[in-house]
Design a protein around this motif. Structure first.
Motif, PDB file in Angstrom:
ATOM      1  N   VAL A 175       0.922  -1.376   0.061  1.00 44.61           N
ATOM      2  CA  VAL A 175       0.011   0.046   0.010  1.00 44.61           C
ATOM      3  C   VAL A 175       0.924   1.114  -0.151  1.00 44.61           C
ATOM      4  N   TYR A 176       1.911   1.276   0.948  1.00 42.06           N
ATOM      5  CA  TYR A 176       2.588   2.306   0.884  1.00 42.06           C
ATOM      6  C   TYR A 176       3.426   2.723  -0.398  1.00 42.06           C
ATOM      7  N   GLU A 177       3.793   1.789  -1.117  1.00 38.53           N
ATOM      8  CA  GLU A 177       4.444   1.938  -2.395  1.00 38.53           C
ATOM      9  C   GLU A 177       3.352   1.993  -3.533  1.00 38.53           C
ATOM     10  N   ALA A 188      -5.785  -0.202  -0.811  1.00 31.99           N
ATOM     11  CA  ALA A 188      -5.812  -0.601   0.817  1.00 31.99           C
ATOM     12  C   ALA A 188      -5.916  -2.009   0.957  1.00 31.99           C
ATOM     13  N   TRP A 189      -5.857  -2.281   2.280  1.00 29.39           N
ATOM     14  CA  TRP A 189      -6.236  -3.647   2.485  1.00 29.39           C
ATOM     15  C   TRP A 189      -6.946  -3.721   4.050  1.00 29.39           C
ATOM     16  N   ARG A 190      -7.678  -4.691   4.401  1.00 28.09           N
ATOM     17  CA  ARG A 190      -8.019  -4.917   5.840  1.00 28.09           C
ATOM     18  C   ARG A 190      -8.469  -6.120   6.168  1.00 28.09           C
ATOM     19  N   GLY A 219     -10.528 -13.665   7.002  1.00 30.87           N
ATOM     20  CA  GLY A 219      -9.769 -13.280   5.998  1.00 30.87           C
ATOM     21  C   GLY A 219      -9.300 -11.909   5.883  1.00 30.87           C
ATOM     22  N   TYR A 220      -8.915 -11.486   4.534  1.00 22.56           N
ATOM     23  CA  TYR A 220      -8.538 -10.081   4.191  1.00 22.56           C
ATOM     24  C   TYR A 220      -9.416  -9.674   3.054  1.00 22.56           C
ATOM     25  N   MET A 221      -9.565  -8.409   2.981  1.00 19.64           N
ATOM     26  CA  MET A 221     -10.055  -7.858   1.743  1.00 19.64           C
ATOM     27  C   MET A 221      -8.981  -6.921   1.277  1.00 19.64           C
ATOM     28  N   ILE A 222      -8.662  -6.928   0.068  1.00 22.20           N
ATOM     29  CA  ILE A 222      -7.528  -6.187  -0.684  1.00 22.20           C
ATOM     30  C   ILE A 222      -8.464  -5.373  -1.873  1.00 22.20           C
ATOM     31  N   VAL A 223      -8.128  -4.237  -2.045  1.00 23.85           N
ATOM     32  CA  VAL A 223      -8.656  -3.172  -2.942  1.00 23.85           C
ATOM     33  C   VAL A 223      -7.331  -2.758  -3.938  1.00 23.85           C
ATOM     34  N   SER A 224      -7.711  -3.014  -5.064  1.00 23.31           N
ATOM     35  CA  SER A 224      -6.871  -2.939  -6.264  1.00 23.31           C
ATOM     36  C   SER A 224      -7.099  -1.356  -7.003  1.00 23.31           C
ATOM     37  N   HIS A 225      -6.174  -1.054  -7.766  1.00 21.46           N
ATOM     38  CA  HIS A 225      -6.424   0.296  -8.424  1.00 21.46           C
ATOM     39  C   HIS A 225      -7.674   0.436  -9.219  1.00 21.46           C
ATOM     40  N   GLY A 263     -10.462  -0.708  -8.284  1.00 16.37           N
ATOM     41  CA  GLY A 263     -11.379  -0.518  -7.581  1.00 16.37           C
ATOM     42  C   GLY A 263     -12.322  -1.846  -6.988  1.00 16.37           C
ATOM     43  N   GLU A 264     -11.535  -3.098  -7.649  1.00 21.26           N
ATOM     44  CA  GLU A 264     -11.782  -4.338  -7.274  1.00 21.26           C
ATOM     45  C   GLU A 264     -11.692  -4.681  -5.978  1.00 21.26           C
ATOM     46  N   GLU A 265     -12.608  -5.318  -5.181  1.00 18.62           N
ATOM     47  CA  GLU A 265     -12.403  -5.796  -4.001  1.00 18.62           C
ATOM     48  C   GLU A 265     -12.104  -7.287  -3.738  1.00 18.62           C
ATOM     49  N   ILE A 266     -10.943  -7.596  -3.534  1.00  9.98           N
ATOM     50  CA  ILE A 266     -10.857  -9.122  -3.520  1.00  9.98           C
ATOM     51  C   ILE A 266     -10.742  -9.640  -1.833  1.00  9.98           C
ATOM     52  N   ARG A 267     -11.518 -10.388  -1.943  1.00  9.26           N
ATOM     53  CA  ARG A 267     -11.856 -11.239  -0.594  1.00  9.26           C
ATOM     54  C   ARG A 267     -10.938 -12.711  -0.542  1.00  9.26           C
ATOM     55  N   LEU A 268     -10.088 -12.776   0.504  1.00  8.96           N
ATOM     56  CA  LEU A 268      -9.157 -13.912   0.355  1.00  8.96           C
ATOM     57  C   LEU A 268      -9.241 -14.342   1.627  1.00  8.96           C
ATOM     58  N   THR A 269      -9.202 -15.716   1.938  1.00 10.19           N
ATOM     59  CA  THR A 269      -8.966 -16.412   3.270  1.00 10.19           C
ATOM     60  C   THR A 269      -7.542 -16.103   3.753  1.00 10.19           C
ATOM     61  N   ALA A 270      -7.195 -16.242   4.715  1.00  8.03           N
ATOM     62  CA  ALA A 270      -5.883 -16.030   5.264  1.00  8.03           C
ATOM     63  C   ALA A 270      -4.917 -16.784   4.604  1.00  8.03           C
TER      64      ALA A 270
END
Length: 82
Positions: free
Chosen positions: A17-19, A24-26, A33-39, A41-48
């Motif tokens: 994210v910093y780079e 974003a992620w949370r 799990g985790y939610m990752i947001v791409s440039h 605008g796609e929200e990617i839901r992932l297991t751990a």
């Protein structure tokens, strides 16, 4: 995933994210799990486990691009201690 594994995933995602590789992620509390947001605008839901694999791969690509000189990292380089 162990606490150490979560710490590594967290650190890799924070750097991405910093780079500006990710927007974003949370952590997703209800299902661990985790939610990752791409440039895009796609929200990617992932297991751990998926997040760990994804973060390691994305971080490896990021480091390879830095190593090849194709991108310049924003993180300042430390000075070598003698």
């Amino acid at each position: 995933m162990s606490a150490t594994g979560r710490a590594y995933v967290t650190a890799m995602l924070d750097v991405l994210v910093y780079e500006n590789v990710l927007v974003a992620w949370r952590r997703s509390a209800p299902w661990g799990g985790y939610m990752i947001v791409s440039h895009e605008g796609e929200e990617i839901r992932l297991t751990a486990r998926q997040a760990e694999t994804w973060a390691r791969g994305a971080f490896a690509v990021y480091l390879a691009l830095v190593d090849q000189g194709r991108i310049t990292p924003r993180i300042p380089r430390g000075t070598a201690q003698s």
